[in-house]
Each structure stands twice: as C-alpha cells, then as structure tokens.
Write an enzyme that holds these catalytic residues in place. Structure first.
Site, mmCIF file in Angstrom:
data_model
loop_
_atom_site.group_PDB
_atom_site.id
_atom_site.type_symbol
_atom_site.label_atom_id
_atom_site.label_comp_id
_atom_site.label_asym_id
_atom_site.label_seq_id
_atom_site.Cartn_x
_atom_site.Cartn_y
_atom_site.Cartn_z
ATOM 1 N N GLN A 1 -10.458 27.102 -23.409
ATOM 2 C CA GLN A 1 -10.236 25.810 -22.728
ATOM 3 C C GLN A 1 -11.484 24.928 -22.867
ATOM 4 O OE1 GLN A 1 -9.809 24.306 -18.258
ATOM 5 N NE2 GLN A 1 -8.072 25.616 -18.780
ATOM 6 N N TYR B 1 -13.108 24.604 -7.613
ATOM 7 C CA TYR B 1 -12.480 23.315 -7.295
ATOM 8 C C TYR B 1 -12.415 23.131 -5.773
ATOM 9 C CZ TYR B 1 -11.083 23.042 -12.219
ATOM 10 O OH TYR B 1 -11.069 22.997 -13.587
ATOM 11 N N GLY C 1 -11.332 12.089 -18.617
ATOM 12 C CA GLY C 1 -11.565 11.892 -17.185
ATOM 13 C C GLY C 1 -11.091 10.518 -16.715
ATOM 14 N N HIS D 1 -15.198 30.489 -16.590
ATOM 15 C CA HIS D 1 -15.258 29.017 -16.517
ATOM 16 C C HIS D 1 -16.308 28.389 -17.429
ATOM 17 C CE1 HIS D 1 -14.264 25.656 -13.421
ATOM 18 N NE2 HIS D 1 -14.399 25.160 -14.625
ATOM 19 N N SER E 1 -13.631 29.280 -21.145
ATOM 20 C CA SER E 1 -13.700 27.828 -21.130
ATOM 21 C C SER E 1 -15.145 27.426 -21.401
ATOM 22 C CB SER E 1 -13.253 27.323 -19.755
ATOM 23 O OG SER E 1 -13.214 25.919 -19.732
ATOM 24 N N TRP F 1 -8.205 20.101 -10.465
ATOM 25 C CA TRP F 1 -9.624 19.800 -10.205
ATOM 26 C C TRP F 1 -9.773 18.682 -9.175
ATOM 27 C CZ3 TRP F 1 -12.968 16.448 -13.932
ATOM 28 C CH2 TRP F 1 -14.298 16.451 -13.495
HETATM 29 P P1 NAP Z 1 -7.930 13.434 -17.260
HETATM 30 O O1 NAP Z 1 -6.456 13.359 -17.404
HETATM 31 O O2 NAP Z 1 -8.781 13.203 -18.442
HETATM 32 O O3 NAP Z 1 -8.406 12.413 -16.136
HETATM 33 C C1 NAP Z 1 -7.690 12.254 -14.948
HETATM 34 C C2 NAP Z 1 -8.142 10.957 -14.301
HETATM 35 O O4 NAP Z 1 -7.610 9.875 -15.075
HETATM 36 C C3 NAP Z 1 -7.628 10.826 -12.890
HETATM 37 O O5 NAP Z 1 -8.639 10.251 -12.094
HETATM 38 C C4 NAP Z 1 -6.452 9.893 -13.052
HETATM 39 O O6 NAP Z 1 -6.232 9.085 -11.909
HETATM 40 C C5 NAP Z 1 -6.893 9.038 -14.194
HETATM 41 N N1 NAP Z 1 -5.704 8.508 -14.877
HETATM 42 C C6 NAP Z 1 -4.691 9.194 -15.405
HETATM 43 N N2 NAP Z 1 -3.754 8.387 -15.944
HETATM 44 C C7 NAP Z 1 -4.192 7.150 -15.713
HETATM 45 C C8 NAP Z 1 -3.669 5.894 -16.029
HETATM 46 N N3 NAP Z 1 -2.502 5.748 -16.688
HETATM 47 N N4 NAP Z 1 -4.372 4.819 -15.633
HETATM 48 C C9 NAP Z 1 -5.530 4.965 -14.973
HETATM 49 N N5 NAP Z 1 -6.102 6.158 -14.652
HETATM 50 C C10 NAP Z 1 -5.429 7.241 -15.029
HETATM 51 O O7 NAP Z 1 -8.187 14.861 -16.686
HETATM 52 P P2 NAP Z 1 -9.248 15.524 -15.666
HETATM 53 O O8 NAP Z 1 -8.757 15.339 -14.288
HETATM 54 O O9 NAP Z 1 -10.627 15.095 -15.981
HETATM 55 O O10 NAP Z 1 -9.089 17.041 -16.101
HETATM 56 C C11 NAP Z 1 -7.785 17.619 -16.155
HETATM 57 C C12 NAP Z 1 -7.823 19.045 -15.726
HETATM 58 O O11 NAP Z 1 -8.640 19.793 -16.617
HETATM 59 C C13 NAP Z 1 -8.445 19.308 -14.349
HETATM 60 O O12 NAP Z 1 -7.550 19.079 -13.289
HETATM 61 C C14 NAP Z 1 -8.789 20.765 -14.470
HETATM 62 O O13 NAP Z 1 -7.648 21.556 -14.233
HETATM 63 C C15 NAP Z 1 -9.208 20.879 -15.923
HETATM 64 N N6 NAP Z 1 -10.675 20.837 -16.101
HETATM 65 C C16 NAP Z 1 -11.295 21.936 -16.566
HETATM 66 C C17 NAP Z 1 -12.655 21.928 -16.774
HETATM 67 C C18 NAP Z 1 -13.321 23.165 -17.308
HETATM 68 O O14 NAP Z 1 -14.559 23.211 -17.342
HETATM 69 N N7 NAP Z 1 -12.572 24.141 -17.734
HETATM 70 C C19 NAP Z 1 -13.417 20.793 -16.473
HETATM 71 C C20 NAP Z 1 -12.752 19.661 -15.989
HETATM 72 C C21 NAP Z 1 -11.375 19.688 -15.812
HETATM 73 P P3 NAP Z 1 -4.893 9.287 -11.021
HETATM 74 O O15 NAP Z 1 -5.012 10.609 -10.355
HETATM 75 O O16 NAP Z 1 -4.958 8.139 -10.077
HETATM 76 O O17 NAP Z 1 -3.703 9.195 -11.949
#
Ligand code: NAP
Length: 301
Positions: free
Chosen positions: A182, A58, A216, A130, A160, A28
């Site tokens: 999902q 995305y 997030g 989705h 999802s 994403w």
């Molecule tokens: P998340 O893991 O909850 O959040 C990721 C964010 O947290 C990134 O900005 C990351 O920054 C930060 N982060 C991670 N580890 C960290 C740490 N140790 N310290 C500080 N910040 C940290 O996941 P998400 O990106 O929101 O979602 C994950 C995946 O779910 C997406 O890529 C997508 O594939 C899927 N998704 C699906 C839907 C749906 O409707 N089906 C919706 C949203 C997302 P860094 O990159 O700098 O590490």
C-alpha cells in the site's frame, strides 16, 4: 485509439483467496459518532465497495486518540453484527507515536491483540505493517506475520510505505506469501509507477492499494502549476466521460495493469457513492499517457 481494459468486478488480494471490490474506502479522516461512520460505511457498501481500510493510529491527534477510529468501527460492527461478514477488514500496526515505529515481536503481538479488541472481531482480513521500522530485523517481523496468519488472527498480510528492497527482503524471509503493498499513488504521486514498485508487485503477485488517490484532495485544490496541469489533463478525460475529476483519478489508477485498488478517502456519502462510476470508464492509451506526462511535468520521450 486502443482502449485499455475496464477494471474487473472483483480483485484478489494477492494469492490469499480473498476477493474484494476494486475500490476501497478509507477511514483515516473518519470521526464523529458510530452512527455517522455507519452512514458512510453504508454509502460505500451501497456503491459496491466492501474493502474497508483503517489503522490503529487513525484518530491520533498529536497527543491522544490512538485506536479511536478502530474503536468507532468496532462500535459499528457491534451494533450490526451481520456487517462483519459483508466487509473485508483491513487494519495496520507498527507506528507508535512519538517513538515513531516499533515492529519488535513484543510490540506487534500486543498491537495486533489491541486492534482485535477495539474492532471487536476475531479475525482481521488483511493486516498491514504501516511504515517500516528499520530498527527491527525483518526476520523478526516475518516471524510475527507468519504466526499471525498461522494463529488465524489474520487472513492476509501486507506492507505499506516499504521500499522495493524492504518488500523483497521481507517477502524472502516470510513462510507465508505477502499479499498486498500500500504505497501512496495518485496522478500527483507517480513514483510507485516509475520506481519499480508496481513491477515488483506484478512479479511477486502483490495487490497494490493506493493511498491518497486524490493527493489528499490536492487534485481538487491545486497548489502548484504542476497540480493545475495534472488537474487539467484529468479534467479533460473526466468531461469526456461525464464524471467528476476525482472519479477520473480512480479510473486512471485502476487502468494500470498492476490492478491498483484506490482507497477513497472522502467522508462525504455522495462522493463515496459517485466513485463507482470509475468502474465504467474505459481509458485510451493516449488519454492515460497524457495524464502521466502532465504528472511527470515533461513530455514522454
Ligand atoms: P484522498 O482521496 O486523496 O483525499 C481525500 C480528501 O479529498 C478528503 O479531504 C476529501 O474531502 C477530499 N475530496 C475528495 N473528493 C473531493 C472532491 N470532489 N472535491 C473536493 N475535495 C474532495 O485520500 P486520503 O483521505 O488522503 O487517503 C485515503 C485513504 O488512504 C485513507 O482514508 C487511509 O485509509 C489510507 N491512507 C493510508 C496511508 C498509509 O500510510 N498507508 C496514509 C494515508 C492514507 P471530503 O471528505 O469532504 O470529500
């Protein structure tokens, strides 16, 4: 103190016959060049993660960019053809902004073709709807999904952000079994654990994939007293295991008996690599429930 089982080395995607790593990597937030995306994909694969989650939406920035992340992944696969067989490729369709949802047969047929073209693949391993389009009759969506599998364009199917009733209805109308759900699940977002969705997944044999497993990133950057309380509870277990709080969040999700696959959203290769440490975290019931109680904001009855 009774310990919960460790996550298995492989998970099945429902009854599809497809097995994958128990963690996924999500695209994403992916951007930049194909080379940069390839580096992150390899960081995931080096950590044993072969389930790769993207979506046709995305890359959308509010005005343009629809399909851009699929196209980036397509570039990566074009440059390194053997990679295709080493990953389990997940994409999603059914959102079309600013409409915002269309799951009519004509729209979905075109959306699936467009995803295949952008990704430069003949088959998508897992295709997800989705978000629900309440203006499409679920029978029409079921026919689309059945035909997508029968044509060989898609190997496994899922949804999802569907409610339990929407999942039940679609599952009833499909000839092909539904394989995956999902929802958003994290120590900051426990509704799917409490509202029957995980129970339904276990009953119907659906593999849950958890989106935004760190809220997030809010687990790392708390915005409220509740966020801080959940972070503290998770932090204590993380410290005891010598891992980062993010890793503990993945471990907490994987300890649930529904077999939740957390989708790592980080675009940082070191953090992606570290995530695999969660596979060695053995949770006690007490530790797990302490985080759950913090998430509820009230002691358990
Ligand atoms: P998340 O893991 O909850 O959040 C990721 C964010 O947290 C990134 O900005 C990351 O920054 C930060 N982060 C991670 N580890 C960290 C740490 N140790 N310290 C500080 N910040 C940290 O996941 P998400 O990106 O929101 O979602 C994950 C995946 O779910 C997406 O890529 C997508 O594939 C899927 N998704 C699906 C839907 C749906 O409707 N089906 C919706 C949203 C997302 P860094 O990159 O700098 O590490």
């Amino acid at each position: 103190m009774s310990a919960l089982p460790l996550p298995p080395a492989r998970r099945s995607l429902g009854g599809s016959g497809i097995t994958t790593s128990p963690l996924a990597w999500g695209m994403w937030r992916s951007e930049g060049s194909a080379g940069e995306v390839a580096r992150l994909l390899h960081a995931a694969m080096d950590a044993g993660i072969d389930l790769i989650d993207t979506a046709d939406i995305y890359g959308w920035n509010g005005t343009s960019g629809f399909g851009d992340v699929e196209a980036l992944l397509g570039e990566v696969l074009r440059a390194d053809p053997p990679l295709r067989k080493r990953i389990t490729l997940v994409t999603k369709g059914g959102i079309t902004l600013p409409t915002p949802y269309d799951q009519s047969r004509a729209y979905m047929d075109a959306a699936l073709e467009a995803s295949l073209t952008r990704l430069r693949v003949e088959t998508i391993d897992l295709y997800l709807i989705h978000r629900p389009d309440v203006l499409t009759h679920p029978q029409e969506l079921a026919h689309f999904l059945d035909d997508a599998v029968a044509s060989g364009k898609v190997r496994a199917i899922g949804v999802s952000n569907f409610t339990t009733h929407q999942i039940e209805t679609l599952a009833d109308l499909l000839d092909t079994p539904l394989n995956v759900t999902q929802p958003e699940i994290s120590p900051l977002r426990i509704e799917a654990i409490d509202n029957g969705e995980m129970d339904q997944a276990m009953r119907l044999g659906l593999t849950p994939m958890a989106w935004s497993p760190l809220g997030g990133g809010r687990l790392m950057r708390p915005e409220s007293e509740r966020d801080r309380a959940v972070g503290r509870a998770l932090g204590e277990v993380a410290e005891a295991h010598g891992v980062d709080r993010a890793v503990a969040a993945y471990g907490w999700l994987m300890a649930h008996p529904a077999g939740i696959i957390p989708i790592i959203g980080s675009q940082n290769p070191e953090r992606i690599g570290e995530a695999a440490q969660a596979l060695t975290m053995r949770w006690t019931r007490e530790q797990w429930y302490t985080v759950f109680a913090a998430a509820r904001g009230a002691p358990l009855p």
